[in-house]
Enzyme design. Structure first.
Site, mmCIF file in Angstrom:
data_model
loop_
_atom_site.group_PDB
_atom_site.id
_atom_site.type_symbol
_atom_site.label_atom_id
_atom_site.label_comp_id
_atom_site.label_asym_id
_atom_site.label_seq_id
_atom_site.Cartn_x
_atom_site.Cartn_y
_atom_site.Cartn_z
ATOM 1 N N TYR A 51 1.393 -3.131 0.680
ATOM 2 C CA TYR A 51 -0.039 -2.841 0.455
ATOM 3 C C TYR A 51 -0.270 -2.070 -0.849
ATOM 4 C CZ TYR A 51 -1.557 -4.380 5.159
ATOM 5 O OH TYR A 51 -1.885 -5.112 6.281
ATOM 6 N N HIS A 117 -2.196 -10.102 9.740
ATOM 7 C CA HIS A 117 -2.221 -10.115 8.273
ATOM 8 C C HIS A 117 -2.010 -11.532 7.772
ATOM 9 C CE1 HIS A 117 -1.325 -9.201 4.081
ATOM 10 N NE2 HIS A 117 -0.358 -10.091 4.200
ATOM 11 N N GLU A 128 4.781 -11.576 -1.145
ATOM 12 C CA GLU A 128 4.968 -11.022 0.201
ATOM 13 C C GLU A 128 6.145 -11.684 0.925
ATOM 14 O OE1 GLU A 128 1.063 -11.331 1.992
ATOM 15 O OE2 GLU A 128 0.238 -9.814 0.634
HETATM 16 P P1 DAT Z 1 -7.046 -8.212 4.702
HETATM 17 O O1 DAT Z 1 -6.081 -7.694 5.732
HETATM 18 O O2 DAT Z 1 -8.155 -9.005 5.334
HETATM 19 O O3 DAT Z 1 -6.365 -8.926 3.567
HETATM 20 P P2 DAT Z 1 -7.313 -5.969 2.860
HETATM 21 O O4 DAT Z 1 -6.128 -6.533 2.149
HETATM 22 O O5 DAT Z 1 -8.523 -5.642 2.057
HETATM 23 O O6 DAT Z 1 -7.779 -6.934 4.055
HETATM 24 O O7 DAT Z 1 -6.904 -4.651 3.636
HETATM 25 C C1 DAT Z 1 -5.663 -4.593 4.305
HETATM 26 C C2 DAT Z 1 -5.847 -3.924 5.634
HETATM 27 O O8 DAT Z 1 -6.299 -2.599 5.414
HETATM 28 C C3 DAT Z 1 -6.907 -4.560 6.529
HETATM 29 O O9 DAT Z 1 -6.418 -5.669 7.256
HETATM 30 C C4 DAT Z 1 -7.261 -3.407 7.404
HETATM 31 C C5 DAT Z 1 -7.176 -2.218 6.458
HETATM 32 N N1 DAT Z 1 -8.498 -1.944 5.894
HETATM 33 C C6 DAT Z 1 -9.123 -2.621 4.904
HETATM 34 N N2 DAT Z 1 -10.315 -2.111 4.640
HETATM 35 C C7 DAT Z 1 -10.462 -1.055 5.479
HETATM 36 C C8 DAT Z 1 -11.478 -0.118 5.708
HETATM 37 N N3 DAT Z 1 -12.622 -0.122 5.004
HETATM 38 N N4 DAT Z 1 -11.283 0.815 6.678
HETATM 39 C C9 DAT Z 1 -10.143 0.844 7.384
HETATM 40 N N5 DAT Z 1 -9.129 -0.029 7.222
HETATM 41 C C10 DAT Z 1 -9.296 -0.950 6.275
HETATM 42 MG MG MG Z 2 -5.084 -8.273 2.119
#
Ligand code: DAT
Ligand code: MG
Length: 152
Positions: A51, A117, A128
């Site tokens: 991440y 994920h 990844e």
């Molecule tokens: P995704 O998992 O849909 O690719 P992302 O990469 O933006 O989304 O974020 C990774 C993870 O982080 C997501 O599955 C859950 C957490 N996350 C993202 N935005 C968040 C938020 N605003 N509050 C809490 N957790 C969050």
């Molecule tokens: Mg993501």
């Protein structure tokens, strides 16, 4: 390409809730090919690299704690447009915005417990997959049934 690959994972909440089989079934039933699968409890260091693009976000520490809190099921799925289709099948990041019929829309409520994920681009998928799997953990096998009956 029918050889496109994506990284899909069932997060600790999905494992605890017994949703591994249902999530796998959706990809199998769609016609995608499972080429790697393992259960593991990831270290925080490993998750911080996974991440890395989110490290400045306020939710990052909580995200890492949640993802390291128990076993996840890590998978590689292969097939035509699987990266984009995998995201569509997962649903929106916030399950409250996910359509019914998507995994998150059917099985989750909050963003911080969104159970799965999926890689967001072909480039992320390649990064990844290499981060979670050794080359010899990925099975490059022919599947005549899929070749004949999923693709024309
Ligand atoms: P995704 O998992 O849909 O690719 P992302 O990469 O933006 O989304 O974020 C990774 C993870 O982080 C997501 O599955 C859950 C957490 N996350 C993202 N935005 C968040 C938020 N605003 N509050 C809490 N957790 C969050
Ligand atoms: Mg993501």
């Amino acid at each position: 390409s029918v050889n496109e690959r994506t990284f899909i994972a069932v997060k600790p909440d999905g494992v605890h809730r017994g949703l591994v089989g249902k999530i796998i079934a959706r990809f199998e039933e769609r016609g995608y090919k499972l080429v790697a699968l393992k259960q593991l409890t990831a270290s925080k260091g490993h998750l911080e690299v996974h991440y890395q693009d989110l490290k400045e976000k306020p939710f990052f520490p909580g995200l890492i704690d949640y993802m390291a809190s128990g076993p996840i099921v890590a998978m590689v799925w292969q097939g035509l447009d699987v990266v984009k289709q995998g995201r569509v099948m997962l649903g929106a990041t916030n399950p409250l915005a996910s359509a019914p019929g998507t995994i998150r829309g059917d099985f989750a409520i909050q963003t911080g417990r969104n159970i799965c994920h999926g890689s967001d681009s072909v480039d992320s998928a390649n990064r990844e997959i290499a981060h979670w799997f050794k080359p010899d953990e990925i099975n490059d096998y022919a599947s005549p049934f899929i070749n004949s009956w999923v693709y024309e």
